[in-house]
Structures are given as C-alpha cells and as structure tokens.
Design a protein around this motif. Sequence first.
Motif, PDB file in Angstrom:
ATOM      1  N   HIS A 102       0.845  -1.193   0.000  1.00 31.64           N
ATOM      2  CA  HIS A 102       0.000   0.000   0.000  1.00 31.64           C
ATOM      3  C   HIS A 102       0.880   1.243   0.000  1.00 31.64           C
ATOM      4  O   HIS A 102       1.993   1.241   0.519  1.00 31.64           O
ATOM      5  CB  HIS A 102      -0.910   0.022   1.228  1.00 31.64           C
ATOM      6  CG  HIS A 102      -1.839  -1.142   1.320  1.00 31.64           C
ATOM      7  ND1 HIS A 102      -2.926  -1.306   0.488  1.00 31.64           N
ATOM      8  CD2 HIS A 102      -1.844  -2.224   2.144  1.00 31.64           C
ATOM      9  CE1 HIS A 102      -3.562  -2.430   0.790  1.00 31.64           C
ATOM     10  NE2 HIS A 102      -2.922  -3.004   1.795  1.00 31.64           N
TER      11      HIS A 102
ATOM     12  N   ARG B 295      -1.907   6.563   5.647  1.00 33.03           N
ATOM     13  CA  ARG B 295      -2.416   5.761   4.526  1.00 33.03           C
ATOM     14  C   ARG B 295      -3.905   6.036   4.379  1.00 33.03           C
ATOM     15  O   ARG B 295      -4.741   5.432   5.049  1.00 33.03           O
ATOM     16  CB  ARG B 295      -2.187   4.262   4.730  1.00 33.03           C
ATOM     17  CG  ARG B 295      -2.651   3.464   3.491  1.00 33.03           C
ATOM     18  CD  ARG B 295      -2.238   2.019   3.559  1.00 33.03           C
ATOM     19  NE  ARG B 295      -3.236   1.139   4.115  1.00 33.03           N
ATOM     20  CZ  ARG B 295      -4.277   0.653   3.461  1.00 33.03           C
ATOM     21  NH1 ARG B 295      -4.511   1.029   2.213  1.00 33.03           N
ATOM     22  NH2 ARG B 295      -5.114  -0.184   4.035  1.00 33.03           N
TER      23      ARG B 295
ATOM     24  N   ASP C  46     -11.052  -0.505  -0.645  1.00 37.10           N
ATOM     25  CA  ASP C  46      -9.849  -0.463   0.187  1.00 37.10           C
ATOM     26  C   ASP C  46     -10.274  -0.414   1.651  1.00 37.10           C
ATOM     27  O   ASP C  46     -10.873   0.565   2.099  1.00 37.10           O
ATOM     28  CB  ASP C  46      -9.020   0.768  -0.187  1.00 37.10           C
ATOM     29  CG  ASP C  46      -7.673   0.795   0.523  1.00 37.10           C
ATOM     30  OD1 ASP C  46      -7.300  -0.227   1.125  1.00 37.10           O
ATOM     31  OD2 ASP C  46      -7.000   1.834   0.469  1.00 37.10           O
TER      32      ASP C  46
END
Length: 276
Positions: free
Chosen positions: A80, A118, A125
Amino acid sequence: MLPSQLDSFYRSTLIKQLVVLMILAIALAGAIPSYLTSQWPWQKVPEISQLKQLKDMQKNGLSLPGWQTLSQRTVEIGGHKWSAQEIVLATVDSQIDLQVDSQVDLQMDSQPVWLLLRPQTWARDLPQVDWMDINGVRQWTADSRKALEFTLPVADSQSQPNRTYSVKARFFRGWTQRRTDAVMQWYAWPDGGHPAPSHWFWADQLQQLRHRQHLPWVAVSIQIPIKPLGDIKTAEAEAKALAQLVQTTLMKSLRKNDTVGQVDSFISFAISKSVS
C-alpha cells in the motif's frame, strides 16, 4: 349477499388486483434492465465523496498548524502507498489552535517526528493489517503497550456546542539498535477513531445506511524519537497533543467540499463504547 353488494365486492377486489398488478409491473420494469445487464443495485459499491482529498493527502501529506515539513514522499509499505512525512515544530513557542489541556507543554525534542498516513483511496480499500506492515518495515521490538484516548469537539454542532467524540489509539515503544520511538497509531474517520478495524466497520455500516456512502478512513502512525530505550511516559503528553492536532486537521481536510454530511457522531461514540 345482495346483487348490489356483490357488485361492490367484485369492484373492490378488482381494484385491489389492478393495484397489485400495477406495482408488479413497475417492479418488473425496473428489474428487467438490471437482469439483462446483470447490474443489480445491491452489487454497486458505495461511493466515497472525499476521494479527491484522500488522494491529495496520500500524494502531498498533511499541513499541520505550527509544524514545519522537512521532507515528504510517497512510500510503499505492505503493498500500500503511504505518505511519509518528516515534521518538526516551526518554533519552540508555537501556539497550536487545538483544544487541549493547558498544562500540556509541547517542548518536543528537536529531532524530527515521522508522520505516516495511509488514506483510503478506493471504495474496496479496507483497513486490515497496516500496523503489522509497519512493524515489518521498521523491524523494531515493541513493548510498553497501552491505549491512549482523547476527545475532540464535534464540528459544525452550533446547536450543541458541548458535544464531543472519542478517539482511541495504541501507544507503545518501538526500538532498534539505532533508535527508539514512542509510537501512536489509529484509524481516523470523521468524528471518530480507533486502532481496531472493527470499530470503523460498524461506523461505516451506519454511514451506508444513512447516506449510501462509505465512511472514509486514514491510517495514522506517529513516531516520536526518544532517548535510547527511554520511558515512553516522557512523550505521552506530546504524543496525545500531536494526535489531537492530526485528527483535527484530517477531519477539516475531509470536510472540504463534502456535501453528504458526516456520520452521526453521538451514535458513533455510543458504538465505539459498546464494542470497546
């Protein structure tokens, strides 16, 4: 039954049947195109109205009041993309616009603090094993674990100015032979936050029921350098104050151009308490 009564009964029954047939016809008219294209409404993934803000955050990091960014880049951790940001206090006497305990003294060490973010950048997601991914990259030994909790005022609640929401984070010492950090991690979402993905899941379900949209989230990892194998209690107040600032700034960023509105913070708070 008299003939007039029979006529009235038959007419009433006929009308009811016609109404049922009309409802079925309307339902079929909507279902047939979905059947032919195999695109059913419940198969559609809810949207995220703040995708632009989230992608910008991943690319450019976060601008924190009272803090200076020394460097910022996008790095890959566990498959990621994260924003890795090196920050320091702009001045020792910086006044941060944040409602925190007046006794908290933000006299942090002059060494840079690492802020890793993130953000969710697409609908499927989901928060999963982000903390394990960071542990794998840092290769540190984690100990002195505890939970830290803080509260913040609910945004845009003029009618109830005293309403607050709760954020809980994991706090621990991560150390290697080269450095030791006080680490604070949590998933942030509008009017809430918790290190466990399950808490976001329930808040997201509520958001989907109310607005048919996903609740955006951002994984946050703050790494404050301390003395080698030092006591993380020395950085606890600073870590909590910085976490409050990060949460507040994140939520302000996500509320820009957000026309959907935020999840009911009172219910979210109740959910987080009930499953904690």
